[in-house]
Design a protein around this motif. Structure first.
Motif, PDB file in Angstrom:
ATOM      1  N   TYR A  35       0.852  -1.128  -0.008  1.00  0.00           N
ATOM      2  CA  TYR A  35       0.066   0.081  -0.119  1.00  0.00           C
ATOM      3  C   TYR A  35       0.630   1.273   0.080  1.00  0.00           C
ATOM      4  O   TYR A  35       0.898   2.176  -0.864  1.00  0.00           O
ATOM      5  CB  TYR A  35      -0.904  -0.136   1.146  1.00  0.00           C
ATOM      6  N   ASN A  36       1.914   1.210   0.938  1.00  0.00           N
ATOM      7  CA  ASN A  36       2.651   2.076   0.953  1.00  0.00           C
ATOM      8  C   ASN A  36       3.536   2.824  -0.481  1.00  0.00           C
ATOM      9  O   ASN A  36       3.542   3.991  -0.687  1.00  0.00           O
ATOM     10  CB  ASN A  36       3.600   2.284   2.020  1.00  0.00           C
ATOM     11  N   LEU A  37       3.733   1.643  -1.208  1.00  0.00           N
ATOM     12  CA  LEU A  37       4.630   1.767  -2.343  1.00  0.00           C
ATOM     13  C   LEU A  37       3.575   2.341  -3.315  1.00  0.00           C
ATOM     14  O   LEU A  37       3.878   3.266  -3.980  1.00  0.00           O
ATOM     15  CB  LEU A  37       4.880   0.385  -2.986  1.00  0.00           C
ATOM     16  N   GLU A  38       2.542   1.969  -3.458  1.00  0.00           N
ATOM     17  CA  GLU A  38       1.376   2.571  -4.206  1.00  0.00           C
ATOM     18  C   GLU A  38       0.988   4.045  -4.025  1.00  0.00           C
ATOM     19  O   GLU A  38       1.078   5.060  -4.782  1.00  0.00           O
ATOM     20  CB  GLU A  38       0.160   1.751  -4.404  1.00  0.00           C
ATOM     21  N   LEU A  39       1.058   4.323  -2.549  1.00  0.00           N
ATOM     22  CA  LEU A  39       0.743   5.767  -2.159  1.00  0.00           C
ATOM     23  C   LEU A  39       1.879   6.410  -2.602  1.00  0.00           C
ATOM     24  O   LEU A  39       1.697   7.635  -3.113  1.00  0.00           O
ATOM     25  CB  LEU A  39       0.709   5.714  -0.830  1.00  0.00           C
ATOM     26  N   SER A  40       3.019   6.094  -2.294  1.00  0.00           N
ATOM     27  CA  SER A  40       4.334   6.960  -2.787  1.00  0.00           C
ATOM     28  C   SER A  40       4.029   7.221  -4.276  1.00  0.00           C
ATOM     29  O   SER A  40       4.725   8.315  -4.614  1.00  0.00           O
ATOM     30  CB  SER A  40       5.574   6.355  -2.209  1.00  0.00           C
ATOM     31  N   ASN A  41       3.908   6.386  -5.002  1.00  0.00           N
ATOM     32  CA  ASN A  41       4.009   6.382  -6.512  1.00  0.00           C
ATOM     33  C   ASN A  41       2.910   7.505  -6.901  1.00  0.00           C
ATOM     34  O   ASN A  41       3.142   8.269  -7.791  1.00  0.00           O
ATOM     35  CB  ASN A  41       3.544   4.939  -7.202  1.00  0.00           C
ATOM     36  N   ASN A  42       1.738   7.349  -6.284  1.00  0.00           N
ATOM     37  CA  ASN A  42       0.467   8.367  -6.274  1.00  0.00           C
ATOM     38  C   ASN A  42       1.193   9.839  -5.970  1.00  0.00           C
ATOM     39  O   ASN A  42       0.894  10.857  -6.737  1.00  0.00           O
ATOM     40  CB  ASN A  42      -0.612   7.968  -5.628  1.00  0.00           C
ATOM     41  N   ARG A  43       1.948   9.865  -4.897  1.00  0.00           N
ATOM     42  CA  ARG A  43       2.191  11.114  -4.434  1.00  0.00           C
ATOM     43  C   ARG A  43       3.377  11.673  -5.621  1.00  0.00           C
ATOM     44  O   ARG A  43       3.388  13.009  -5.724  1.00  0.00           O
ATOM     45  CB  ARG A  43       2.983  10.924  -3.100  1.00  0.00           C
ATOM     46  N   ALA A  44       4.274  10.851  -5.970  1.00  0.00           N
ATOM     47  CA  ALA A  44       5.457  11.230  -6.910  1.00  0.00           C
ATOM     48  C   ALA A  44       4.635  11.817  -8.183  1.00  0.00           C
ATOM     49  O   ALA A  44       4.825  12.828  -8.805  1.00  0.00           O
ATOM     50  CB  ALA A  44       6.219  10.077  -7.248  1.00  0.00           C
ATOM     51  N   GLN A  45       3.707  11.111  -8.723  1.00  0.00           N
ATOM     52  CA  GLN A  45       2.733  11.722  -9.865  1.00  0.00           C
ATOM     53  C   GLN A  45       2.175  12.877  -9.591  1.00  0.00           C
ATOM     54  O   GLN A  45       1.977  13.684 -10.659  1.00  0.00           O
ATOM     55  CB  GLN A  45       1.975  10.463 -10.362  1.00  0.00           C
ATOM     56  N   ALA A  46       1.661  12.845  -8.370  1.00  0.00           N
ATOM     57  CA  ALA A  46       0.928  14.194  -8.096  1.00  0.00           C
ATOM     58  C   ALA A  46       1.897  15.468  -8.133  1.00  0.00           C
ATOM     59  O   ALA A  46       1.534  16.411  -8.718  1.00  0.00           O
ATOM     60  CB  ALA A  46       0.148  13.945  -6.656  1.00  0.00           C
ATOM     61  N   THR A  47       2.878  15.216  -7.507  1.00  0.00           N
ATOM     62  CA  THR A  47       3.954  16.145  -7.512  1.00  0.00           C
ATOM     63  C   THR A  47       4.616  16.753  -8.904  1.00  0.00           C
ATOM     64  O   THR A  47       4.550  17.543  -9.360  1.00  0.00           O
ATOM     65  CB  THR A  47       5.151  15.727  -6.899  1.00  0.00           C
ATOM     66  N   LYS A  48       4.696  15.677  -9.661  1.00  0.00           N
ATOM     67  CA  LYS A  48       5.102  15.810 -11.011  1.00  0.00           C
ATOM     68  C   LYS A  48       3.925  16.379 -12.003  1.00  0.00           C
ATOM     69  O   LYS A  48       4.235  17.442 -12.674  1.00  0.00           O
ATOM     70  CB  LYS A  48       5.102  14.377 -11.751  1.00  0.00           C
ATOM     71  N   ASN A  49       2.630  16.055 -11.756  1.00  0.00           N
ATOM     72  CA  ASN A  49       1.583  16.837 -12.246  1.00  0.00           C
ATOM     73  C   ASN A  49       1.372  18.217 -11.959  1.00  0.00           C
ATOM     74  O   ASN A  49       1.174  18.987 -12.901  1.00  0.00           O
ATOM     75  CB  ASN A  49       0.102  16.099 -12.104  1.00  0.00           C
ATOM     76  N   TYR A  50       1.743  18.381 -10.816  1.00  0.00           N
ATOM     77  CA  TYR A  50       1.536  19.719 -10.273  1.00  0.00           C
ATOM     78  C   TYR A  50       2.525  20.898 -10.845  1.00  0.00           C
ATOM     79  O   TYR A  50       2.418  21.855 -11.460  1.00  0.00           O
ATOM     80  CB  TYR A  50       1.821  19.940  -8.622  1.00  0.00           C
ATOM     81  N   ILE A  51       4.019  20.402 -10.874  1.00  0.00           N
ATOM     82  CA  ILE A  51       5.204  21.036 -11.543  1.00  0.00           C
ATOM     83  C   ILE A  51       4.508  21.276 -13.205  1.00  0.00           C
ATOM     84  O   ILE A  51       4.833  22.317 -13.740  1.00  0.00           O
ATOM     85  CB  ILE A  51       6.284  20.307 -11.296  1.00  0.00           C
ATOM     86  N   ILE A  52       3.972  20.222 -13.710  1.00  0.00           N
ATOM     87  CA  ILE A  52       3.918  20.329 -15.223  1.00  0.00           C
ATOM     88  C   ILE A  52       2.840  21.525 -15.515  1.00  0.00           C
ATOM     89  O   ILE A  52       2.559  22.314 -16.475  1.00  0.00           O
ATOM     90  CB  ILE A  52       3.317  18.835 -15.703  1.00  0.00           C
ATOM     91  N   SER A  53       1.589  21.547 -14.561  1.00  0.00           N
ATOM     92  CA  SER A  53       0.526  22.438 -14.491  1.00  0.00           C
ATOM     93  C   SER A  53       0.863  23.883 -14.420  1.00  0.00           C
ATOM     94  O   SER A  53       0.226  24.615 -14.807  1.00  0.00           O
ATOM     95  CB  SER A  53      -0.537  21.945 -13.340  1.00  0.00           C
TER      96      SER A  53
END
Length: 658
Positions: A593-611
């Motif tokens: 669960y933590n691995l999936e959560l951290s992947n989601n957090r990394a993607q959310a961070t990436k998407n914010y910077i791209i936005s």
């Protein structure tokens, strides 16, 4: 030298304890000869404070076998400092080689002497290295005999193994897909090696690409280094053990084999063009050892080659067989301890007068050096180093020569080339006696530090110039920031030093050598190009406030957005900057669960910077690591405060390119 033809020999000679559970994944990558990836995995363990003897050996080896002497030296330096009385003598030898590779010859001589005392008595290298001062000084004092020129056929990848073919040159190249299909091998992410044909210009100083040498000989895997019979009707060449797929021995190693082919007319072609056919394995190949790097005597009666077959003195030796009638050969014969050492002897080239070959077992300047063994009454004499500038601090090999004309070709991965291994043309001339200068030796050394924090900076490029802006020498700062040049500057002379490192503003300092002591100390300082950029365990990172996430959530909070905006501003300021994003969780909840959560957090961070207008291709990767890289003791089952757990819920921003 970072090509698979050379290093597949090396792998067989490594007898280390690569098997601890802790490093098993990295060891498997190493055993597949994917050295760059293995190095990253070992260094990840080191960054967490594991400085065990085994891990330091592995990290050093991953760079050593990829011929990155500066990075190998970094880890061997710590290994020798912490475990000198425990390490095998071979690691002292490798450490000394890396010192030569970064230009620290005085230190290399010291450690070669220590190696000679620690090595087994039957190690041929003891004889040379027990008097390291004398022998190495002799090599360093060899008068220049060569003038080198980089060829236009060289690419960003590996180009080596030249051989004369009629009035042309055949060579091996990891040529990229702008010419032919590209299959990448995992060693150093380069295409597989194949043979190509080039046209030598009238003065034999350059070569122009013509075409693929032979569709019949080139396969989808590696072909490299070849030799022709005197009438050019037969070719001997090196190839991976390959039929339909790569063959491997019981340990999973893909060995090299020698093959022959004959030139014959293609009866099915309207043009009746000759092609290489009747491809055969040579009878002394094996599934359990490697055979390669052929050269044929000028009378066509002897075939010399390199192998690690039983009876080998060192890692790889040079052998010879008689070429008999009816396509048969005598039993392979080792050339003996006068030529072969406990190290590597490779890339032989035989003429009527001499055997030329590359070795790291005889005394040299670092890595592989080219040696000449005179042939007298069918007996090879003690090899002599051909000196600089033919040889350098890195690998120099694949030497071929027309002795009457004193011209030829050699390969090297020295600095200043176009890519990985490059081919150079050379002219050999009579040694010039240097003009005697004043008898005053003066050397310079110092350290590199962060101008703001005072922290010592490793792996900075330090370059020495004279007052006329002529580059004299270059080295890398060591893990403690120290640097030194083994270059006599003379007393009371004006010079300057330039220091550079990715992510830092370059700096330089003018100095005048001392007229009293034998050393001049020149401290150097540099600062990062922006106050948000810091160096952490050898990586450049963007240092902002912690990107906080709520428990079990991955949306960007307002306080995190203000910190991420700093990254947006920085990446806008430096439009070539490319980063990785790594996200981490605390240890609570299940691992998956933590691995999936951290992947989601990394993607959310990436998407914010791209936005915010940053191009997506400037974020190389956004990866979650779950709870695998905690920065405190708060692992599963350990009682911690909320604030302590919060420290592990973080994102890191690693700079790959600026």
């Amino acid at each position: 030298m970072k090509n698979i033809i050379t290093l597949s020999f090396i792998l067989i000679s490594v007898s280390l304890s690569y098997g601890q559970e802790t490093y098993r994944a990295a060891d498997k990558v190493f055993e597949k000869m994917q050295y760059l990836d293995a190095a990253k995995m070992y260094e990840s363990k080191l960054s967490k404070g594991d400085y065990s003897k085994e891990l330091l050996e592995k990290a050093g080896d991953a760079h050593y076998f990829n011929t990155d002497m500066a990075k190998a030296n970094k880890w061997y330096d710590i290994l020798i400092s912490d475990y000198l009385n425990e390490v095998d003598a071979e690691y002292i030898f490798r450490y000394a080689h890396t010192l030569q590779g970064i230009g620290e010859n005085n230190a290399a001589k010291k450690w070669m002497k220590i190696f000679a005392k620690r090595a087994k008595q039957n190690d041929k290298r003891i004889e040379d290295h027990s008097e390291g001062d004398v022998v190495l000084e002799n090599v360093l004092s060899i008068k220049p005999q060569f003038r080198l020129q980089n060829l236009s056929i060289n690419t960003r990848n590996s180009d080596f193994g030249p051989m004369y073919y009629k009035n042309k040159l055949v060579y091996s190249s990891a040529l990229d897909s702008s010419y032919y299909h590209e299959r990448i091998y995992n060693w150093n992410n380069q295409p597989y090696l194949s043979f190509y044909l080039g046209r030598i210009n009238a003065v034999e100083t350059d070569v122009k690409f013509i075409e693929e040498f032979s569709e019949n000989i080139n396969t989808k895997y590696h072909e490299a280094t070849l030799a022709f019979s005197p009438d050019n009707q037969k070719v001997y060449f090196t190839r991976n053990n390959y039929i339909d797929e790569l063959g491997r021995d019981d340990d999973g190693v893909n060995h090299l084999k020698l093959y022959s082919a004959e030139l014959s007319v293609d009866t099915l072609s309207r043009t009746k063009r000759k092609e290489w056919r009747n491809i055969k394995e040579l009878p002394f190949n094996s599934e359990n050892y490697s055979v390669g790097h052929p050269t044929v005597s000028k009378d066509g009666k002897k075939l010399y080659f390199v192998s690690d077959m039983p009876g080998t003195i060192g890692a790889t030796d040079i052998f010879v067989v008689d070429i008999l009638e009816d396509d048969t050969y005598s039993t392979p014969k080792n050339l003996g301890s006068k030529v072969n050492t406990s190290g590597r002897e490779m890339f032989p080239y035989i003429t009527n007068n001499s055997l030329y070959f590359a070795s790291d077992g005889h005394i040299g300047l670092g890595g592989l050096d080219v040696f000449e063994s005179a042939l007298t009454s069918e007996t090879f004499q003690k090899p002599t180093n051909l000196g600089a500038p033919l040889n350098s601090q890195l690998d120099d090999f694949s030497f071929i020569i027309k002795e009457k004309e004193n011209i030829g070709f050699v390969c090297s991965n020295r600095e200043g080339g176009k890519g990985d291994d490059d081919i150079y043309s050379f002219e050999r001339f009579k040694a010039i006696t240097p003009v005697k200068v004043e008898d005053c030796q003066q050397f310079v050394k110092g350290y590199v530090s962060n101008s703001k924090t005072g922290e010592r900076i490793p792996d900075a490029t330090v370059t020495l110039y004279n007052e006329k802006d002529v580059k004299l020498s270059q080295t890398q700062s060591r893990i403690n920031g120290d640097y030194a040049f083994n270059f006599d500057l003379g007393c009371s002379k004006k010079h300057y030093i330039k220091v550079e490192k990715n992510g830092y503003n370059p700096n330089q300092k003018i100095f005048v050598t001392s007229s009293i002591s034998s050393e001049t100390i020149v401290p150097l300082d540099i600062e990062t190009i922006d106050e948000l950029i810091v160096e952490d365990n050898g990586l450049l990172k963007i240092k902002i406030g912690i990107i906080y996430f709520d428990l079990d959530k991955f949306f960007i909070r307002d306080d995190s957005a203000s910190e991420l905006n700093k990254i947006v501003v920085l990446m806008t300021k430096y439009p070539k900057m490319v980063i990785n994003i790594e996200s981490h969780t605390d240890s609570r909840s299940k691992d998956d669960y933590n691995l999936e959560l951290s992947n989601n957090r990394a993607q959310a961070t990436k998407n914010y910077i791209i936005s915010k207008g940053i191009s997506a291709n400037r974020i190389n990767n956004a990866t979650g690591f779950g709870e695998t890289q905690l920065i405190n003791k708060c692992s599963n089952g350990v009682s911690c405060t909320e604030a302590q757990h919060q420290l592990n819920r973080r994102s890191e921003f690693i700079i790959l390119k600026i």
